[in-house]
Design an enzyme around this catalytic site. Structure first.
Site, PDB file in Angstrom:
ATOM      1  N   LYS A 298      14.942 -47.641  -6.925  1.00 61.62           N
ATOM      2  CA  LYS A 298      13.948 -46.749  -5.881  1.00 61.62           C
ATOM      3  C   LYS A 298      12.641 -47.898  -5.425  1.00 61.62           C
ATOM      4  O   LYS A 298      12.282 -48.457  -6.094  1.00 61.62           O
ATOM      5  CB  LYS A 298      12.729 -45.689  -6.777  1.00 61.62           C
ATOM      6  CG  LYS A 298      11.537 -45.141  -6.350  1.00 61.62           C
ATOM      7  CD  LYS A 298      10.432 -43.884  -6.604  1.00 61.62           C
ATOM      8  CE  LYS A 298       9.418 -43.955  -6.834  1.00 61.62           C
ATOM      9  NZ  LYS A 298       9.166 -42.472  -7.354  1.00 61.62           N
TER      10      LYS A 298
ATOM     11  N   ASP B 234       2.692 -45.362  -3.482  1.00 64.35           N
ATOM     12  CA  ASP B 234       3.135 -44.721  -3.630  1.00 64.35           C
ATOM     13  C   ASP B 234       1.606 -43.418  -3.705  1.00 64.35           C
ATOM     14  O   ASP B 234       1.389 -43.122  -4.809  1.00 64.35           O
ATOM     15  CB  ASP B 234       3.826 -43.778  -5.236  1.00 64.35           C
ATOM     16  CG  ASP B 234       3.889 -42.222  -5.215  1.00 64.35           C
ATOM     17  OD1 ASP B 234       3.764 -41.452  -4.324  1.00 64.35           O
ATOM     18  OD2 ASP B 234       4.331 -41.803  -5.808  1.00 64.35           O
TER      19      ASP B 234
ATOM     20  N   LYS C 249      -1.972 -38.078  -5.010  1.00 63.25           N
ATOM     21  CA  LYS C 249      -2.413 -38.191  -6.412  1.00 63.25           C
ATOM     22  C   LYS C 249      -4.700 -38.452  -6.806  1.00 63.25           C
ATOM     23  O   LYS C 249      -5.104 -38.377  -6.007  1.00 63.25           O
ATOM     24  CB  LYS C 249      -2.172 -39.470  -7.075  1.00 63.25           C
ATOM     25  CG  LYS C 249      -0.559 -39.330  -6.618  1.00 63.25           C
ATOM     26  CD  LYS C 249      -0.062 -40.935  -7.316  1.00 63.25           C
ATOM     27  CE  LYS C 249       1.248 -40.641  -7.603  1.00 63.25           C
ATOM     28  NZ  LYS C 249       1.837 -39.263  -8.303  1.00 63.25           N
TER      29      LYS C 249
ATOM     30  N   ASP D  36       5.613 -48.760  -8.219  1.00 59.01           N
ATOM     31  CA  ASP D  36       6.337 -47.591  -7.657  1.00 59.01           C
ATOM     32  C   ASP D  36       7.839 -48.500  -6.991  1.00 59.01           C
ATOM     33  O   ASP D  36       8.815 -47.300  -6.967  1.00 59.01           O
ATOM     34  CB  ASP D  36       5.758 -46.586  -6.417  1.00 59.01           C
ATOM     35  CG  ASP D  36       6.738 -44.984  -7.028  1.00 59.01           C
ATOM     36  OD1 ASP D  36       6.944 -44.926  -8.469  1.00 59.01           O
ATOM     37  OD2 ASP D  36       6.167 -43.507  -6.175  1.00 59.01           O
TER      38      ASP D  36
ATOM     39  N   ASP E 238       4.777 -35.399  -3.256  1.00 60.41           N
ATOM     40  CA  ASP E 238       4.066 -36.545  -4.361  1.00 60.41           C
ATOM     41  C   ASP E 238       5.903 -36.786  -5.195  1.00 60.41           C
ATOM     42  O   ASP E 238       6.106 -37.543  -5.936  1.00 60.41           O
ATOM     43  CB  ASP E 238       3.317 -36.107  -5.021  1.00 60.41           C
ATOM     44  CG  ASP E 238       2.692 -37.503  -6.140  1.00 60.41           C
ATOM     45  OD1 ASP E 238       3.367 -38.136  -5.786  1.00 60.41           O
ATOM     46  OD2 ASP E 238       1.879 -37.424  -6.797  1.00 60.41           O
TER      47      ASP E 238
ATOM     48  N   GLU F 101       8.954 -37.321  -4.102  1.00 62.71           N
ATOM     49  CA  GLU F 101       9.033 -38.840  -2.208  1.00 62.71           C
ATOM     50  C   GLU F 101      10.097 -39.636  -3.413  1.00 62.71           C
ATOM     51  O   GLU F 101      10.722 -39.712  -2.532  1.00 62.71           O
ATOM     52  CB  GLU F 101       7.805 -39.161  -2.255  1.00 62.71           C
ATOM     53  CG  GLU F 101       7.911 -40.885  -2.553  1.00 62.71           C
ATOM     54  CD  GLU F 101       7.193 -40.922  -4.402  1.00 62.71           C
ATOM     55  OE1 GLU F 101       6.834 -39.378  -4.821  1.00 62.71           O
ATOM     56  OE2 GLU F 101       7.425 -41.842  -4.456  1.00 62.71           O
TER      57      GLU F 101
ATOM     58  N   ARG G  51      12.550 -38.958  -5.718  1.00 58.26           N
ATOM     59  CA  ARG G  51      14.033 -38.006  -5.217  1.00 58.26           C
ATOM     60  C   ARG G  51      14.155 -37.934  -3.689  1.00 58.26           C
ATOM     61  O   ARG G  51      15.420 -38.383  -3.409  1.00 58.26           O
ATOM     62  CB  ARG G  51      14.239 -36.911  -6.213  1.00 58.26           C
ATOM     63  CG  ARG G  51      12.982 -35.612  -5.750  1.00 58.26           C
ATOM     64  CD  ARG G  51      12.510 -35.034  -6.542  1.00 58.26           C
ATOM     65  NE  ARG G  51      11.587 -35.092  -7.579  1.00 58.26           N
ATOM     66  CZ  ARG G  51      11.019 -34.947  -8.707  1.00 58.26           C
ATOM     67  NH1 ARG G  51      11.484 -33.056  -8.928  1.00 58.26           N
ATOM     68  NH2 ARG G  51      10.389 -35.176  -9.332  1.00 58.26           N
TER      69      ARG G  51
END
Ligand code: BES
Ligand code: MN
Ligand code: ZN
Length: 505
Positions: free
Chosen positions: A272, A277, A284, A295, A354, A356, A358
């Site tokens: 990933k 993020d 968030k 991230d 959020d 994101e 996946r």
């Protein structure tokens, strides 16, 4: 590139003969000086036995005693505890070497020697000692000061470590040292990429790093930009990327160590690569949001593993896939309720922008099919829920193939990057049922990590696959005795152990 490499070597002199700023000796719990240290104790006027007999040094894990010999060749002796002798493992010795390196750095010394008392080996081979001592030294000596213009506590880098082993074991230790050296280099690269702020480490930056690796080691490389992703039909990745001005990248690295034969199906590693993020429209809270530069830790682990593969050239084929983008809110950002079409063709209702990770990984998973991979492993800082489940101690592990799950878990055990399984039972599939699309990207409040794993599984088509949720293990919020606060390069060692074992099989 990164913080300096720690040069490693194997030394075979008797402990009292070693001239060094710091001689670290790993010791197990016990109330007597181990016989293997009798000579050193004698040469230092009973310094070691006094530390032990007084009860000041007990040999517990991470415990240290710094001793100043009145005479002799070592300026300092550092006793490092490894806990109970019959519980010592590769991981305990790696950790002891890291503790020693960290202390060496704190003292302002630039090199050290590392020995393991024979009584504290617990059957760990000379080869393994050689490997993990170098890994630990690199890990513990690491620091990132590149962006400090004023440094109120400057320390020189640790430049060298020598492992002291009996002459009869030198050859084996040297073989291990070579492997440890490569893994330490991959570890260092991954940490360096992780620690970079989001305004430096962008998707373009990650792609440039991958290109450099490819050039250095002769890997094949393909980098897709927004237009190429569109042509590929990567609608889920593009949905995340549509909120930012920063150009997304899809990076493909190919290492051919086993040739092109049909039986040489590659291992595919997916990481990933969300370089920041914010959560997107489902934004968030501000608290600790700066940590979301981490991230991209899965991507860093894949690049680190490729550094290792490039240095050691194992006889196996490996593909690396890195979907990379920022996740930001804007007037063009994807919204909760939007439905997008993935690369596989399934439609996804985006409940929470959020979730994101996946979305970008699912397109990488279906892209992986073209390589007919023998095994696919993804590493992703996917869910806060994995921190609730396992804290900062273990990687959350899910997958569709029990044999591969066990193989990855064993690699993690050897690497000191432990995985713990979470079930992907059919009941959990319900969490992702959408009213209007094939699947939704977020379930309810419970089983958050499993919902993430199940979402990914929806896009696994015809290969053995393991998902590693590294959200709890990719970085630390506090320093430890064996590592500074910040990035951990988790995944690099696990991937390396997995690949090397497969190549040797
Ligand atoms: N990158 C985060 C997960 C994360 C959390 C990593 C804490 C490191 C530390 C991920 O993209 C995320 O935001 N996940 C959501 C999923 C939810 C919306 C279904 C989460 O965990 O809250
Ligand atoms: Mn997120
Ligand atoms: Zn994320």
């Amino acid at each position: 590139m990164s913080a300096k490499t720690v040069t490693s070597a194997v030394a075979t002199a008797a402990l009292p003969q070693i001239e060094t700023p710091l001689l670290a000796v790993a010791l197990a719990e016990g109330s007597d000086v181990p016989a293997s240290l009798a000579d050193l104790d004698k040469a230092t006027g009973g310094l070691v036995s006094r530390a032990i007999a007084s009860g000041d040094f007990k040999g517990k894990r991470d415990e240290t005693s710094l001793l100043y010999p009145p005479a002799g060749k070592a300026q300092r002796i550092l006793l490092v505890g490894v806990g109970k002798a019959n519980e010592v493992s590769r991981n305990a010795l790696r950790r002891a070497a890291a503790v020693a390196a960290r202390r060496t750095r704190a003292l302002g010394a630039t090199r050290f020697h590392f020995a393991v008392a024979a009584e504290a080996r617990n059957g760990v081979s000379a080869r393994d000692v050689g490997q993990v001592a170098v890994e630990g030294a690199g890990q513990g000596a690491w620091a990132f000061t590149e962006l400090k213009r004023t440094n109120d506590d400057p320390k020189p880098d640790v430049e060298a470590v020598a492992m002291v082993v009996p002459a009869a074991e030198a050859k084996e230790a040297e073989a291990g040292r070579r492997i440890g050296d490569a893994i330490a280099a991959g570890h260092r690269l991954a940490r360096y990429l992780q620690v970079q702020p989001g305004n430096v480490c962008t998707p373009t930056y990650l792609a440039d790093q991958a290109r450099q690796l490819a050039q250095q080691h002769g890997f094949g490389i393909t980098v897709l930009d927004r237009a190429a992703m569109k042509a590929e039909g990567m609608g889920a990745l593009l949905a995340v990327a549509q909120g930012t001005q920063e150009e997304p990248r899809f990076i493909v690295l190919e290492y051919q160590g086993a040739g092109r034969a049909a039986d040489a199906a590659p291992i595919a590693l997916i990481g990933k690569g969300v370089t920041f993020d914010s959560g997107g429209i489902s934004i968030k809270p501000a608290q600790s949001m700066e940590d979301m530069k981490y991230d991209m830790s899965g991507a860093a682990a894949v690049l680190g593993a490729f550094e290792v593969v490039g240095l050691l050239k194992p006889k196996v084929n490996v593909v690396g896939l890195i979907p990379a983008t920022e996740n930001l809110p804007s007037g063009t950002a994807v919204k909760p309720g939007d439905v997008v079409k993935s690369h596989l063709g399934k439609t996804i209702e985006i409940i929470n922008t959020d979730a994101e990770g996946r979305l970008i990984l699912c397109d990488a998973l279906s892209y992986a099919r073209r390589f007919k991979p023998a095994a696919v492993i993804d590493a992703a800082t996917l869910t806060g829920a994995v921190v609730v489940a396992l804290g900062h101690v273990a990687i959350g592990q899910m997958g569709n193939d029990e044999t591969l799950l066990a193989e990855v878990r064993e690699a993690g055990e050897r690497a000191g990057e432990r995985c713990w399984p979470l079930p992907l039972w059919d009941e959990y599939r319900e969490l992702l049922k959408s009213d209007i699309a094939d699947v939704k990207n977020s379930g309810g409040r419970g089983a958050g990590s499993i919902a993430g794993g199940w979402f990914l599984r929806e896009f696994v088509d015809g290969f053995a696959w393991v998902h590693l949720d590294i959200a709890g293990t990719a970085y630390t919020e506090n320093e430890g005795p064996h590592q500074p606060k910040g990035p951990t390069a988790v995944g690099v060692r696990l991937f390396s152990e997995f690949i090397l074992k497969r190549a040797a099989a």
